[in-house]
Design a protein around this motif. Structure first.
Motif, short mmCIF file in Angstrom:
data_model
loop_
_atom_site.label_atom_id
_atom_site.label_comp_id
_atom_site.label_asym_id
_atom_site.label_seq_id
_atom_site.Cartn_x
_atom_site.Cartn_y
_atom_site.Cartn_z
N THR A 1 29.83 -9.07 50.19
CA THR A 1 30.92 -8.09 50.19
C THR A 1 31.16 -7.57 48.78
OG1 THR A 1 31.97 -9.17 52.07
CG2 THR A 1 33.34 -7.68 50.76
N TRP B 1 33.98 -5.63 47.05
CA TRP B 1 35.34 -5.15 47.23
C TRP B 1 35.63 -3.88 46.46
CZ3 TRP B 1 37.31 -7.17 51.28
CH2 TRP B 1 37.03 -8.49 51.64
N ILE C 1 34.13 -0.20 48.81
CA ILE C 1 34.43 -0.13 50.24
C ILE C 1 34.35 1.31 50.72
CG2 ILE C 1 36.22 -0.47 51.99
CD1 ILE C 1 37.18 -2.87 50.43
N SER D 1 33.33 -0.68 56.06
CA SER D 1 34.76 -0.89 55.78
C SER D 1 35.05 -2.23 55.13
CB SER D 1 35.57 -0.76 57.08
OG SER D 1 35.11 -1.71 58.03
N ASN D 2 34.07 -3.14 55.14
CA ASN D 2 34.22 -4.44 54.47
C ASN D 2 33.46 -4.50 53.14
OD1 ASN D 2 35.83 -5.67 56.53
ND2 ASN D 2 33.98 -5.93 57.77
#
Length: 301
Positions: free
Chosen positions: A68, A70, A73, A89-90
């Motif tokens: 991921t 952050w 996104i 979206s993650n």
């Protein structure tokens, strides 16, 4: 003077059929016709590239399937940090997830087709060769299974056993062999009246030997064409099951699951839908062109 002396050509043809020479020649001719079909060969090459990249990209790509980012996104496609297909979206890299999803979708399509092929060919050949009451009972069993809706069957399995990727294999494999068995049965009914089968019976071969050596090999032409069309059908079934939330679940992914997730962001992040849908569409077109090529190659006319 024997029958062979009166009709040597017919006797030689029967011997060649029993030895498998005629069928081998037909398969070689079909292979040559298939290789001359440019659309089919190009589709085969594209499918090979898609399969190879689906295996290699998740292994060697710098971004992991569950990694991921952050700070990134829902960013559109960019060469920065190797986010060539953008992120979801993650904050996960979409490119690696698309190719990993291709691995899952192609695996499900191929394995469920193999299951349908093994069960359907065996079941249909036995029913057509046995005939009589055995054939009627076996085909009525197929009719009963046909009346069971696939979605209803999936819901029952999910309710009893929970959500599991293996349920997708079981559910699709339990339904898709039915049409295969009917095709093989119909072909078998026409093959059992051929002279080479009667000759095999006359020389005392067992029913199992006749079924394995002469019935099944001679019904494989339509089966091969149907298999090339069944693989994309199974991929589509897996896709809409995943789209409905009944198929592959996180952290795994497939093209159907990615399309389902991308449909929810079609206005704000269309790339989430475009890339997996494009890969699925290309794969479907390739299999259809291959199916057309096999149909033409196996048709002597």
């Amino acid at each position: 003077m024997t029958l062979s002396d009166l009709n040597p050509l017919k006797s030689a043809a029967v011997r060649d059929a029993l030895d498998g020479k005629a069928s081998q020649s037909l398969w070689r001719q079909a292979a040559r016709r298939f290789r001359r079909n440019r659309a089919a060969m190009a589709s085969l090459a594209i499918l090979f590239v898609i399969a190879a990249t689906s295996i290699l990209v998740p292994v060697f790509w710098p971004n992991g399937i569950e990694e991921t980012y952050w700070e990134s996104i829902l960013i559109p496609p960019t060469f920065e940090n190797f986010h060539w297909f953008g992120t979801d979206s993650n904050g996960r890299d979409l490119l690696v997830r698309v190719f990993y999803g291709g691995r899952i979708s192609l695996t499900i399509g191929l394995l469920t087709t193999v299951v349908a092929l093994l069960i359907g060919v065996t079941y249909g050949a036995i029913a057509g060769f046995a005939g009589g009451y055995t054939d009627s009972i076996m085909m009525r069993f197929v009719d009963v299974l046909y009346s069971l809706p696939l979605l209803f069957f999936i819901i029952i399995l999910v309710t009893i056993f929970g959500r599991n990727i293996y349920l997708v294999f079981v559910a699709i494999g339990a339904i898709e062999w039915l049409t295969m068995s009917r095709i093989v049965r119909g072909q078998t009914l026409s093959v059992v009246t051929k002279e080479y089968v009667e000759s095999a019976v006359a020389i005392g071969l067992s029913r199992t030997a006749i079924l394995v050596r002469y019935i099944i090999p001679n019904v494989l032409g339509p089966v091969v064409v149907y298999v090339s069309l069944l693989i994309p059908t199974n991929i589509i079934i897996e896709s809409y099951l995943s789209f409905l939330g009944l198929g592959v679940q996180e952290p795994l992914t497939s093209w159907g699951l990615l399309i389902s997730q991308g449909a929810g962001h079609i206005d704000s992040a269309p790339w989430l839908l475009i890339f997996p849908a494009t890969m699925l569409a290309i794969t479907m077109f390739c299999f259809n062109f291959i199916g057309d090529g096999l149909r033409d190659a196996l048709d002597p006319r």
